[in-house]
Design an enzyme around this catalytic site. Structure first.
Site, short mmCIF file in Angstrom:
data_model
loop_
_atom_site.label_atom_id
_atom_site.label_comp_id
_atom_site.label_asym_id
_atom_site.label_seq_id
_atom_site.Cartn_x
_atom_site.Cartn_y
_atom_site.Cartn_z
N SER A 15 0.84 -1.20 0.00
CA SER A 15 0.00 0.00 0.00
C SER A 15 0.88 1.25 0.00
O SER A 15 2.04 1.22 0.44
CB SER A 15 -0.88 -0.01 1.25
OG SER A 15 -1.63 1.18 1.36
N LEU A 17 3.16 4.35 0.16
CA LEU A 17 4.55 4.65 -0.18
C LEU A 17 5.33 3.37 -0.49
O LEU A 17 6.21 3.37 -1.36
CB LEU A 17 5.23 5.41 0.98
CG LEU A 17 4.54 6.72 1.42
CD1 LEU A 17 5.33 7.40 2.53
CD2 LEU A 17 4.35 7.67 0.24
N ASP A 36 4.28 -7.79 3.56
CA ASP A 36 3.20 -7.02 4.20
C ASP A 36 2.37 -7.95 5.08
O ASP A 36 2.33 -9.16 4.86
CB ASP A 36 2.30 -6.36 3.13
CG ASP A 36 1.64 -5.08 3.64
OD1 ASP A 36 0.86 -5.16 4.61
OD2 ASP A 36 1.90 -4.01 3.07
N VAL A 58 6.61 -7.06 10.64
CA VAL A 58 7.96 -6.54 10.88
C VAL A 58 8.37 -6.58 12.36
O VAL A 58 9.56 -6.61 12.67
CB VAL A 58 8.15 -5.10 10.34
CG1 VAL A 58 8.17 -5.06 8.83
CG2 VAL A 58 7.13 -4.13 10.91
N SER A 152 9.20 10.35 9.58
CA SER A 152 8.11 11.28 9.27
C SER A 152 8.58 12.65 9.74
O SER A 152 9.41 12.74 10.65
CB SER A 152 6.84 10.89 10.04
OG SER A 152 5.92 11.97 10.07
N TYR A 165 3.42 8.39 17.90
CA TYR A 165 3.89 8.36 16.51
C TYR A 165 5.21 9.13 16.38
O TYR A 165 6.18 8.64 15.79
CB TYR A 165 2.81 8.96 15.60
CG TYR A 165 3.12 8.86 14.13
CD1 TYR A 165 3.10 7.63 13.47
CD2 TYR A 165 3.41 9.99 13.39
CE1 TYR A 165 3.38 7.54 12.12
CE2 TYR A 165 3.69 9.91 12.04
CZ TYR A 165 3.67 8.69 11.40
OH TYR A 165 3.95 8.60 10.07
N LYS A 169 8.92 7.65 15.36
CA LYS A 169 9.63 8.11 14.16
C LYS A 169 10.93 8.84 14.53
O LYS A 169 11.91 8.78 13.79
CB LYS A 169 8.72 9.00 13.32
CG LYS A 169 7.50 8.27 12.76
CD LYS A 169 7.90 7.10 11.87
CE LYS A 169 6.73 6.53 11.08
NZ LYS A 169 7.11 5.43 10.18
N PHE A 198 1.72 12.90 2.23
CA PHE A 198 1.67 12.19 0.94
C PHE A 198 0.28 11.63 0.67
O PHE A 198 -0.43 11.22 1.59
CB PHE A 198 2.72 11.07 0.91
CG PHE A 198 4.09 11.58 0.54
CD1 PHE A 198 4.80 12.36 1.43
CD2 PHE A 198 4.62 11.34 -0.72
CE1 PHE A 198 6.04 12.89 1.08
CE2 PHE A 198 5.85 11.86 -1.08
CZ PHE A 198 6.57 12.64 -0.18
N THR A 200 -1.48 9.01 0.09
CA THR A 200 -1.62 7.56 0.19
C THR A 200 -3.05 7.27 0.66
O THR A 200 -3.77 8.19 1.05
CB THR A 200 -0.61 6.99 1.21
OG1 THR A 200 -0.92 7.53 2.49
CG2 THR A 200 0.82 7.36 0.85
#
Ligand code: NAD
Length: 259
Positions: A15, A17, A36, A58, A152, A165, A169, A198, A200
């Site tokens: 999905s 990026l 994924d 991951v 980010s 978040y 990052k 972006f 997405t």
């Protein structure tokens, strides 16, 4: 590194990026494994680009190791890791009800974005370090592989509610240089891209006026970034052997407001 013919792993490749990066790598001649959690999406992308879809979480050591081995069995050992899988979150420290935010919510984002990135990187690096250095016309500078992480702009100017978040990052940004220094002895480079806003599926699901106001907050160009622009930079990092240990903002000069 010349991308043509190399085996590449793209986490989050189903999905946004990650998908754009998988497509760009394939266009440049790489053998692409789309890793994924979402196998429907991974298969859709892999089929389109002549790559393979590999299930992967991951954050899970066994799952990531298995994914690296499955991809290697099909394409040979990978020299390129694009670590793009990630999740977002927004949560006030003290909620409207006056209660503290649940600790599990914070831990979940750190577990996917930061621990997941480290987990993918350490297992990829261990496999890559065993490979012979790349050589061209009999000459070699010892290069073995390259990793691109995804942070980010929230690593630097996170908004209200982005504690987890932003911390995750900022952790990715922070480990970029020490990991590049650490893996220099193995000829493995590490860079991080810090994207702004972006277009997405995540952002495109917001109402059109919200998208427009987000786009207008970007100095120039005043539009959301195209996933292909992220993919081009990710592939440039692979090609340019002197890029190492750096965090690159890709954001049209955006600095996020507090809210
Ligand atoms: N879109 C933006 O504007 C933007 C801005 C800054 C940073 N980012 C970062 O870029 C990355 C990609 O974002 P996107 O907008 O393309 O998101 P997306 O939701 O479109 O894609 C993320 C993909 O990662 C996969 N994924 C999630 N958790 C996973 C896990 N544990 N293991 C394996 N795969 C997993 C999802 O299934 C999905 O396919 C994320 O790390 C995100 O934080 C995006």
């Amino acid at each position: 590194m010349n991308i043509q013919g190399q085996a590449a792993l793209v986490t989050g490749g189903g999905s946004g990026l990650g998908e754009a990066t998988a497509r760009e790598l394939a266009r440049l001649g790489a053998k692409v494994a789309v890793l994924d959690l979402n196998m429907d999406n991974a298969q859709r992308v892999a089929q389109d680009i002549g790559g393979i879809a590999v299930p992967c979480n991951v954050s899970d050591p066994d799952s990531m190791q298995q994914a690296i081995e499955t991809a290697a069995a099909a394409h040979g050992p990978a020299r390129i890791l694009m670590q793009i899988a990630g999740i977002g979150s927004a949560k006030r420290v003290v909620g409207k009800d006056g209660n503290a935010a649940p600790l599990e919510d914070f831990a979940k984002v750190i577990n996917v974005n930061l621990i997941g990135t480290y987990n993918a990187a350490r297992l990829f690096a261990a496999a890559c370090a065993k490979l012979a250095p790349l050589a061209q016309d009999g000459q070699s500078d010892g290069a073995r592989g390259v990793m691109v992480f995804t942070a980010s702009v929230a690593a630097f100017d996170g908004q209200v509610g982005q504690q987890a978040y932003s911390a995750s990052k900022a952790g990715v940004a922070g480990m970029t240089l020490p990991m590049a220094r650490d893996l220099a002895q193995h000829g493995i480079r590490v860079c991080t891209i810090a994207p702004g806003l972006f277009a997405t599926p995540l952002l495109k699901s917001l109402p059109e006026p919200v998208q427009q106001s987000l786009a207008a907050s970007i100095p120039f160009p005043a539009r959301l970034g195209k996933p292909s622009e992220f993919a081009e930079l990710a592939c440039h990092i692979v090609s340019n052997d002197h890029l190492n240990g750096e965090v690159i903002r890709l954001d049209g000069a955006l600095r996020m407001a507090p809210r």
